[in-house]
Design a protein around this motif. Structure first.
Motif, PDB file in Angstrom:
ATOM      1  N   THR A   1       1.971   4.702   2.971  1.00 20.26           N
ATOM      2  CA  THR A   1       2.153   3.311   3.364  1.00 20.26           C
ATOM      3  C   THR A   1       3.592   2.841   3.282  1.00 20.26           C
ATOM      4  O   THR A   1       3.987   1.932   4.024  1.00 20.26           O
ATOM      5  N   SER A   2       4.395   3.474   2.406  1.00 15.74           N
ATOM      6  CA  SER A   2       5.696   2.878   2.108  1.00 15.74           C
ATOM      7  C   SER A   2       6.790   3.862   1.746  1.00 15.74           C
ATOM      8  O   SER A   2       7.902   3.436   1.417  1.00 15.74           O
ATOM      9  N   GLY A   3       6.525   5.163   1.804  1.00 16.90           N
ATOM     10  CA  GLY A   3       7.448   6.138   1.245  1.00 16.90           C
ATOM     11  C   GLY A   3       8.859   6.077   1.786  1.00 16.90           C
ATOM     12  O   GLY A   3       9.824   6.246   1.034  1.00 16.90           O
ATOM     13  N   ALA A   4       9.011   5.852   3.103  1.00 16.36           N
ATOM     14  CA  ALA A   4      10.344   5.827   3.710  1.00 16.36           C
ATOM     15  C   ALA A   4      10.617   4.506   4.417  1.00 16.36           C
ATOM     16  O   ALA A   4      11.498   4.419   5.264  1.00 16.36           O
ATOM     17  N   ASN A   5       9.887   3.456   4.052  1.00 12.95           N
ATOM     18  CA  ASN A   5       9.998   2.187   4.769  1.00 12.95           C
ATOM     19  C   ASN A   5      11.391   1.582   4.701  1.00 12.95           C
ATOM     20  O   ASN A   5      11.876   0.990   5.679  1.00 12.95           O
ATOM     21  N   ASP A   6      12.048   1.691   3.551  1.00 12.17           N
ATOM     22  CA  ASP A   6      13.386   1.103   3.422  1.00 12.17           C
ATOM     23  C   ASP A   6      14.347   1.699   4.449  1.00 12.17           C
ATOM     24  O   ASP A   6      15.176   0.991   5.034  1.00 12.17           O
ATOM     25  N   VAL A   7      14.243   2.994   4.653  1.00 13.74           N
ATOM     26  CA  VAL A   7      15.122   3.671   5.610  1.00 13.74           C
ATOM     27  C   VAL A   7      14.896   3.140   7.015  1.00 13.74           C
ATOM     28  O   VAL A   7      15.828   2.969   7.798  1.00 13.74           O
ATOM     29  N   LEU A   8      13.638   2.840   7.323  1.00 10.35           N
ATOM     30  CA  LEU A   8      13.249   2.453   8.676  1.00 10.35           C
ATOM     31  C   LEU A   8      13.356   0.964   8.940  1.00 10.35           C
ATOM     32  O   LEU A   8      13.112   0.501  10.050  1.00 10.35           O
ATOM     33  N   GLY A   9      13.705   0.187   7.917  1.00  8.15           N
ATOM     34  CA  GLY A   9      13.767  -1.251   8.087  1.00  8.15           C
ATOM     35  C   GLY A   9      12.412  -1.914   8.074  1.00  8.15           C
ATOM     36  O   GLY A   9      12.246  -3.017   8.608  1.00  8.15           O
ATOM     37  N   LEU A  10      11.422  -1.270   7.452  1.00  5.57           N
ATOM     38  CA  LEU A  10      10.064  -1.799   7.370  1.00  5.57           C
ATOM     39  C   LEU A  10       9.806  -2.353   5.972  1.00  5.57           C
ATOM     40  O   LEU A  10      10.357  -1.862   4.989  1.00  5.57           O
ATOM     41  N   GLU A  11       8.927  -3.337   5.898  1.00  8.82           N
ATOM     42  CA  GLU A  11       8.554  -3.875   4.600  1.00  8.82           C
ATOM     43  C   GLU A  11       7.623  -2.917   3.868  1.00  8.82           C
ATOM     44  O   GLU A  11       6.890  -2.144   4.481  1.00  8.82           O
ATOM     45  N   SER A  12       7.631  -3.006   2.544  1.00  8.39           N
ATOM     46  CA  SER A  12       6.841  -2.109   1.719  1.00  8.39           C
ATOM     47  C   SER A  12       5.463  -2.693   1.429  1.00  8.39           C
ATOM     48  O   SER A  12       5.290  -3.905   1.313  1.00  8.39           O
ATOM     49  N   ALA A  13       4.483  -1.799   1.312  1.00  9.85           N
ATOM     50  CA  ALA A  13       3.157  -2.167   0.812  1.00  9.85           C
ATOM     51  C   ALA A  13       2.789  -1.251  -0.343  1.00  9.85           C
ATOM     52  O   ALA A  13       1.628  -0.897  -0.536  1.00  9.85           O
ATOM     53  N   ALA A  14       3.801  -0.866  -1.120  1.00 11.38           N
ATOM     54  CA  ALA A  14       3.598   0.107  -2.193  1.00 11.38           C
ATOM     55  C   ALA A  14       2.652  -0.402  -3.269  1.00 11.38           C
ATOM     56  O   ALA A  14       2.027   0.399  -3.980  1.00 11.38           O
ATOM     57  N   SER A  15       2.517  -1.715  -3.409  1.00 10.37           N
ATOM     58  CA  SER A  15       1.607  -2.270  -4.412  1.00 10.37           C
ATOM     59  C   SER A  15       0.203  -2.485  -3.863  1.00 10.37           C
ATOM     60  O   SER A  15      -0.650  -3.051  -4.547  1.00 10.37           O
ATOM     61  N   GLY A  16      -0.035  -2.058  -2.647  1.00  9.66           N
ATOM     62  CA  GLY A  16      -1.344  -2.245  -2.044  1.00  9.66           C
ATOM     63  C   GLY A  16      -1.445  -3.591  -1.354  1.00  9.66           C
ATOM     64  O   GLY A  16      -0.450  -4.180  -0.930  1.00  9.66           O
ATOM     65  N   VAL A  17      -2.671  -4.100  -1.248  1.00  9.52           N
ATOM     66  CA  VAL A  17      -2.907  -5.371  -0.573  1.00  9.52           C
ATOM     67  C   VAL A  17      -2.649  -6.494  -1.572  1.00  9.52           C
ATOM     68  O   VAL A  17      -3.475  -6.765  -2.450  1.00  9.52           O
ATOM     69  N   VAL A  18      -1.488  -7.112  -1.453  1.00 10.31           N
ATOM     70  CA  VAL A  18      -1.086  -8.192  -2.350  1.00 10.31           C
ATOM     71  C   VAL A  18      -0.479  -9.308  -1.510  1.00 10.31           C
ATOM     72  O   VAL A  18      -0.027  -9.080  -0.378  1.00 10.31           O
ATOM     73  N   PRO A  19      -0.459 -10.531  -2.025  1.00  8.20           N
ATOM     74  CA  PRO A  19       0.134 -11.636  -1.273  1.00  8.20           C
ATOM     75  C   PRO A  19       1.574 -11.344  -0.877  1.00  8.20           C
ATOM     76  O   PRO A  19       2.353 -10.804  -1.656  1.00  8.20           O
ATOM     77  N   GLY A  20       1.899 -11.691   0.371  1.00  9.89           N
ATOM     78  CA  GLY A  20       3.259 -11.545   0.866  1.00  9.89           C
ATOM     79  C   GLY A  20       3.478 -10.379   1.795  1.00  9.89           C
ATOM     80  O   GLY A  20       4.430 -10.379   2.583  1.00  9.89           O
ATOM     81  N   ILE A  21       2.617  -9.354   1.730  1.00 11.94           N
ATOM     82  CA  ILE A  21       2.839  -8.202   2.610  1.00 11.94           C
ATOM     83  C   ILE A  21       2.421  -8.556   4.034  1.00 11.94           C
ATOM     84  O   ILE A  21       1.595  -9.458   4.248  1.00 11.94           O
ATOM     85  N   PRO A  22       2.956  -7.866   5.042  1.00 17.02           N
ATOM     86  CA  PRO A  22       2.443  -8.053   6.398  1.00 17.02           C
ATOM     87  C   PRO A  22       0.937  -7.774   6.429  1.00 17.02           C
ATOM     88  O   PRO A  22       0.457  -6.873   5.733  1.00 17.02           O
ATOM     89  N   ALA A  23       0.215  -8.537   7.218  1.00 20.83           N
ATOM     90  CA  ALA A  23      -1.237  -8.358   7.314  1.00 20.83           C
ATOM     91  C   ALA A  23      -1.553  -7.192   8.247  1.00 20.83           C
ATOM     92  O   ALA A  23      -2.131  -7.337   9.318  1.00 20.83           O
ATOM     93  N   ASP A  24      -1.128  -6.004   7.809  1.00 20.65           N
ATOM     94  CA  ASP A  24      -1.442  -4.733   8.457  1.00 20.65           C
ATOM     95  C   ASP A  24      -2.453  -4.052   7.553  1.00 20.65           C
ATOM     96  O   ASP A  24      -2.087  -3.498   6.501  1.00 20.65           O
ATOM     97  N   LEU A  25      -3.714  -4.105   7.924  1.00 24.26           N
ATOM     98  CA  LEU A  25      -4.806  -3.763   7.016  1.00 24.26           C
ATOM     99  C   LEU A  25      -5.820  -2.865   7.695  1.00 24.26           C
ATOM    100  O   LEU A  25      -6.003  -2.919   8.919  1.00 24.26           O
TER     101      LEU A  25
END
Length: 440
Positions: A356-380
């Motif tokens: 879900t998040s291993g290389a997101n910083d490199v790609l300019g994507l937001e992280s969902a490393a904490s799972g489904v938590v408030p604030g993440i993009p609603a990609d579910l």
């Protein structure tokens, strides 16, 4: 559009644990709250997820969408001969076939729980082909980082350079990326698409080309994807032509930085890992493709120990030959366990983090490393394990997801708060139309 307000009464992966009887609330494309079922009003657009298990969407950090019309090509051939066959078909691809391939591959990816993919396009001189790919991605509703191919060293053998039939001057490529970026920014939909650059391998760019590509990427805030050390060819050719190993060659050329995604890295040694980590380079791990082409096993535990950011990749449909990231997640863990003879390597929590998040910083994507938590993009993703009796009983949802789930258990997929898949089927494109396009 199929916007949603709430996923109700689900078991949700959140903050490293499975929470039962939860509602996931969504607004403006983001998760706003994860509450006990019924604690807050549901809104009017509700997905009843009772009995389902909800996770963040998965990120496929490497694919080649056009290969969806090339399944099975070069079966049994090693990388370089396989590449020649793929190159011949790529040179001849039409915009219509490019659209069919991208639409089919992206829809297949969604059916496996991928909500974001990184498209590593081969260099190609046709602006119509690129336009067709972007149109297909918009039509499917997936989120994507589209990396436009670039090379400046010509070599028909592809040993020290790239296929000249597919190359263009660097300035023409950069001008085209400018145009694509303007189109994406002005499409009026809050586009889920972003852009980057794609380098076939260290052998396909001159040192001057590397400087130009990095300079352009940094000026525009773009990631760059590069195949690196998929086999020993990169190392052998770089030493033969420059006297340096592949990673050192890139470092000397100034082509290692924190927005570079190195794909495969099967032959990456201790010194190479240290160099990539020092510069903040990310890695895309593509286990099934590496197995199919007999390339080897990427040293993922050693990469993680070295501090490298590692994401999961599926690769193109001509070298996998599916777009099922859940299959890649399972085999990616099992392959490392077999190689290291340790059953405790890469369990569910670590693999879902990578996927879900291993290389997101490199790609300019937001992280969902904490799972489904408030604030993440609603990609579910909503899994229903009872869609397949072979996943029952569910003793541990994480173990079930890692060991036996797959595209057949994916029921609903939401991207940016918009349901794009329900009942395992696309809400955007029909399977019949996709099949007809692929036969054409």
């Amino acid at each position: 559009m199929h916007h949603i307000d709430t996923l109700t009464n689900a078991t949700v992966w959140s903050d490293g644990q499975w929470l039962e009887s939860r509602d996931v609330h969504v607004a403006d494309g983001r998760v706003t709250a994860v509450t006990a079922a019924g604690e807050l009003p549901h809104g009017t657009r509700v997905v009843d997820a009772a009995g389902g298990h909800v996770t963040p969407g998965l990120v496929n950090t490497h694919t080649h969408l056009f290969q969806a019309v090339m399944r099975g090509i070069g079966e049994g051939q090693p990388l370089l001969s396989w590449l020649r066959e793929v190159g011949d078909e790529t040179a001849a691809i039409s915009p219509e076939r490019a659209y069919a391939a991208a639409a089919a591959a992206a829809t297949e990816a969604l059916r496996g729980g991928t909500t974001t993919l990184v498209e590593h396009m081969w260099p190609h001189p046709s602006t119509e082909v690129h336009g067709a790919v972007l149109r297909a991605l918009r039509d499917t509703g997936i989120r994507a980082v589209v990396c436009r191919g670039v090379a400046d060293r010509a070599d028909p053998t592809r040993k020290w350079g790239f296929d000249p039939r597919l190359m263009e001057p660097l300035d023409d490529v950069f001008a085209h990326v400018d145009k694509l970026a303007a189109e994406v920014a002005s499409d009026g939909t809050g586009s889920r698409l972003s852009l980057g650059l794609a380098v076939p391998n260290p052998r396909s760019l001159t040192v001057e080309g590397m400087r130009a590509v990095r300079g352009y990427a940094e000026e525009h805030g773009l990631p760059v994807s590069i195949h690196l050390l998929e086999t020993a060819t990169d190392e052998t050719m770089c030493r033969q032509h420059t006297g340096l190993g592949a990673v050192e060659y890139l470092e000397r050329a100034g082509f290692l930085w924190d927005r570079l995604l190195a794909v495969h890295c099967v032959e990456l040694d201790d010194a190479g890992r240290a160099r990539l980590a020092r510069h903040g380079v990310g890695v895309s791990y593509n286990p099934l493709s590496n197995m199919r082409l007999g390339s080897g096993i990427a040293p993922v535990p050693a990469m993680l120990a070295a501090g490298l950011r590692v994401g999961l990749g599926v690769d193109g449909a001509a070298s996998n030959d599916t777009q099922d990231i859940l299959e890649a997640m399972r085999i990616g863990a099992y392959l490392q366990r077999a190689a290291h003879r340790r059953a405790d390597l890469l369990g569910f929590e670590q693999m879902i983090g990578i996927a879900t998040s291993g290389a997101n910083d490199v790609l300019g994507l937001e992280s969902a490393a904490s799972g489904v938590v408030p604030g993440i993009p609603a990609d579910l993703v909503v899994h229903r394990f009872d869609r397949d009796f072979a996943c029952l009983p569910v003793r541990d949802p994480g173990a079930t997801l890692l060991t036996c789930a797959g595209s057949r258990t994916v029921d609903t997929v939401v991207v940016a708060g918009d349901a794009v898949l329900r009942g395992g089927l696309s809400l955007r494109l029909s399977e019949e139309s996709l099949a007809d396009a692929l036969r054409g």
